[in-house]
Design an enzyme around this catalytic site. Structure first.
Site, PDB file in Angstrom:
ATOM      1  N   THR A 115       0.824  -1.204   0.000  1.00  0.00           N
ATOM      2  CA  THR A 115       0.000   0.000   0.000  1.00  0.00           C
ATOM      3  C   THR A 115       0.860   1.257   0.000  1.00  0.00           C
ATOM      4  O   THR A 115       0.437   2.305  -0.481  1.00  0.00           O
ATOM      5  CB  THR A 115      -0.956  -0.011   1.207  1.00  0.00           C
ATOM      6  OG1 THR A 115      -1.679  -1.250   1.226  1.00  0.00           O
ATOM      7  CG2 THR A 115      -1.946   1.137   1.156  1.00  0.00           C
ATOM      8  N   TYR A 155       4.499 -12.662   4.887  1.00  0.00           N
ATOM      9  CA  TYR A 155       3.353 -12.092   4.172  1.00  0.00           C
ATOM     10  C   TYR A 155       3.056 -12.949   2.955  1.00  0.00           C
ATOM     11  O   TYR A 155       3.851 -13.026   2.026  1.00  0.00           O
ATOM     12  CB  TYR A 155       3.663 -10.649   3.773  1.00  0.00           C
ATOM     13  CG  TYR A 155       2.554  -9.924   3.043  1.00  0.00           C
ATOM     14  CD1 TYR A 155       1.238 -10.395   3.016  1.00  0.00           C
ATOM     15  CD2 TYR A 155       2.818  -8.731   2.372  1.00  0.00           C
ATOM     16  CE1 TYR A 155       0.237  -9.718   2.356  1.00  0.00           C
ATOM     17  CE2 TYR A 155       1.823  -8.041   1.694  1.00  0.00           C
ATOM     18  CZ  TYR A 155       0.539  -8.535   1.695  1.00  0.00           C
ATOM     19  OH  TYR A 155      -0.454  -7.854   1.028  1.00  0.00           O
ATOM     20  N   LYS A 179       1.011 -12.707   7.827  1.00  0.00           N
ATOM     21  CA  LYS A 179      -0.139 -12.012   7.256  1.00  0.00           C
ATOM     22  C   LYS A 179      -0.634 -12.839   6.084  1.00  0.00           C
ATOM     23  O   LYS A 179       0.129 -13.156   5.172  1.00  0.00           O
ATOM     24  CB  LYS A 179       0.246 -10.606   6.787  1.00  0.00           C
ATOM     25  CG  LYS A 179      -0.884  -9.879   6.065  1.00  0.00           C
ATOM     26  CD  LYS A 179      -0.437  -8.541   5.503  1.00  0.00           C
ATOM     27  CE  LYS A 179      -1.563  -7.886   4.703  1.00  0.00           C
ATOM     28  NZ  LYS A 179      -1.145  -6.594   4.106  1.00  0.00           N
ATOM     29  N   ILE A 203      -3.880  -6.413   9.079  1.00  0.00           N
ATOM     30  CA  ILE A 203      -3.025  -5.386   8.483  1.00  0.00           C
ATOM     31  C   ILE A 203      -3.855  -4.799   7.357  1.00  0.00           C
ATOM     32  O   ILE A 203      -4.034  -5.418   6.314  1.00  0.00           O
ATOM     33  CB  ILE A 203      -1.683  -5.963   8.019  1.00  0.00           C
ATOM     34  CG1 ILE A 203      -0.927  -6.524   9.237  1.00  0.00           C
ATOM     35  CG2 ILE A 203      -0.846  -4.887   7.317  1.00  0.00           C
ATOM     36  CD1 ILE A 203       0.413  -7.156   8.928  1.00  0.00           C
TER      37      ILE A 203
END
Length: 297
Positions: free
Chosen positions: A45, A133, A161, A205
Site C-alpha cells: 500500500t 506475508y 499475514k 493489516i
C-alpha cells in the site's frame, strides 16, 4: 506482540511523485490519536515497488522518528532478491523499527525450499521480529502450510499475514492455536471481522484503516473481545468501503479517498494511475456510508 488493527500505510506524494513528508507526519499522528495498534510503512500500500532504496530507508527512519515510541513502526522490508531484503531488514533494525513484514518473493516463483532458505537467511541477518506475508494473487507464490510450520520454529519469525480466503486462515489457525506466540494477521479487510469473531486471526493489516482508523480498531477490539454483535455492526457500516477501496489496484482507490478527505495530495507513481472517474461516485458513496467526512470540490 501486535494485535488489533494495524494500518498498511500509504506513502503520501506530491503531484510530481515526490514524497510528502509533512503529510506522512500528519498521518502518523492521526493514527496514534485513533488508537491504531501499529503502522506498516513502505509495503504494498506504501508503493514499495516504486520507491528507490534510499527513499525506502528514509521512510523507515522518518516514521520511527515521528512515532517516537508512541506506536510501533513495522517496516515493509520484503523483496524478491534475498540480498535486498536483508539490506532493508538491517536498515529497519538499525533505525528502530519494531518488526519487519516480509512478502514472499514475487515473479521469480521460488520452490518451497527456496522460500524457507530466503526467510531463514533474513531472520539470521538481524535480530528483528519478522512477519511473513502471503499474498499469492499478487506474487504468484504461495507458502505451503508445511513451510509455514518450519519457518515458525525460527526465533525471530513471529507471525504471518494471510491475504488469502477464509479456509486458508482456518488451516493456519489449526497449526497455531490462539494465544501462542506465533500470530496470524488477516490481509483482506472484508473478511477480518468474521475471521476475528471466529478466533482465526489476532489482528488485521488493513487498507481500510487508512481512511477509517478508529472504526477499524473499534471493530477489531470488539471482535477479539467477544462483542460479536457490535463488531458485525461496525463491519456492516464499512462493507461498501472494503469493496470500493479495491475497485482498482491498491493503493489507487485509497489514495484518492484520502485526497477527498483532505489528508494527502493526489500524487501516485507510474505505472499506477489516479482513480478512474467511473469509480468516483461509488467510492464517495462508500465513504459517506462509513460516516467519513469528505471535502466538497
Amino acid at each position: 506482540m501486535f494485535t488489533g488493527s494495524l494500518v498498511a500505510l500509504v506513502t503520501p506524494m506530491h503531484i510530481d511523485g515526490s514524497i510528502d513528508w509533512q503529510a506522512l507526519e500528519a498521518l502518523i499522528n492521526w493514527h496514534i490519536a485513533s488508537q491504531t495498534q501499529a503502522i506498516v510503512v513502505a509495503g504494498t500500500t506504501g508503493e514499495a515497488a516504486t520507491l528507490t532504496l534510499d527513499e525506502h530507508k528514509a521512510i523507515m527512519r522518518f516514521c520511527v522518528d515521528i512515532a517516537n515510541d508512541r506506536i510501533p513502526i513495522i517496516a515493509g522490508a520484503g523483496a524478491n532478491a534475498t540480498a535486498r531484503a536483508i539490506e532493508l531488514t538491517l536498515a529497519a533494525y538499525h533505525c528502530g523499527c519494531a518488526a519487519s513484514l516480509q512478502v514472499t518473493p514475487y515473479y521469480n516463483r521460488p520452490p518451497q525450499r527456496g522460500l524457507y532458505a530466503h526467510f531463514a537467511k533474513i531472520a539470521a541477518a538481524a535480530p528483528l521480529p519478522m512477519i511473513l506475508y502471503n499474498v499469492p494473487t499478487r506474487t504468484a507464490c504461495d507458502i505451503a502450510l508445511e513451510t509455514v510450520t518450519a519457518l515458525a520454529k525460527i526465533t525471530h519469525i513471529i507471525g504471518i499475514k494471510e491475504a488469502t480466503p477464509h479456509a486458508r486462515l482456518a488451516q493456519i489457525r489449526q497449526l497455531f492455536p490462539k494465544n501462542q506466540s506465533f500470530k496470524i494477521y488477516g490481509g483482506e479487510d472484508a473478511l477480518c471481522a468474521q475471521a476475528a469473531c471466529e478466533g482465526l486471526i489476532d489482528g488485521v493489516i488493513s487498507v481500510t484503516a487508512n481512511v477509517a482508523p478508529e472504526a477499524m480498531q473499534n471493530m477489531m477490539h470488539c471482535a477479539l473481545n467477544g462483542d460479536l454483535k457490535q463488531a458485525q455492526a461496525i463491519n456492516q457500516r464499512l462493507a461498501a468501503l472494503h469493496e470500493s477501496l479495491f475497485c482498482e489496484t491498491n493503493p489507487i482507490a485509497v489514495k484518492w479517498a484520502l485526497q477527498r478527505m483532505g489528508k494527502i495530495a493526489a500524487g501516485i507513481r507510474l505505472p499506477l494511475m489516479p482513480l478512474d472517474e467511473r469509480w468516483h461516485e461509488s467510492l464517495t458513496a462508500a465513504l459517506v456510508a462509513a460516516g467519513i467526512t469528505i471535502q466538497t470540490h
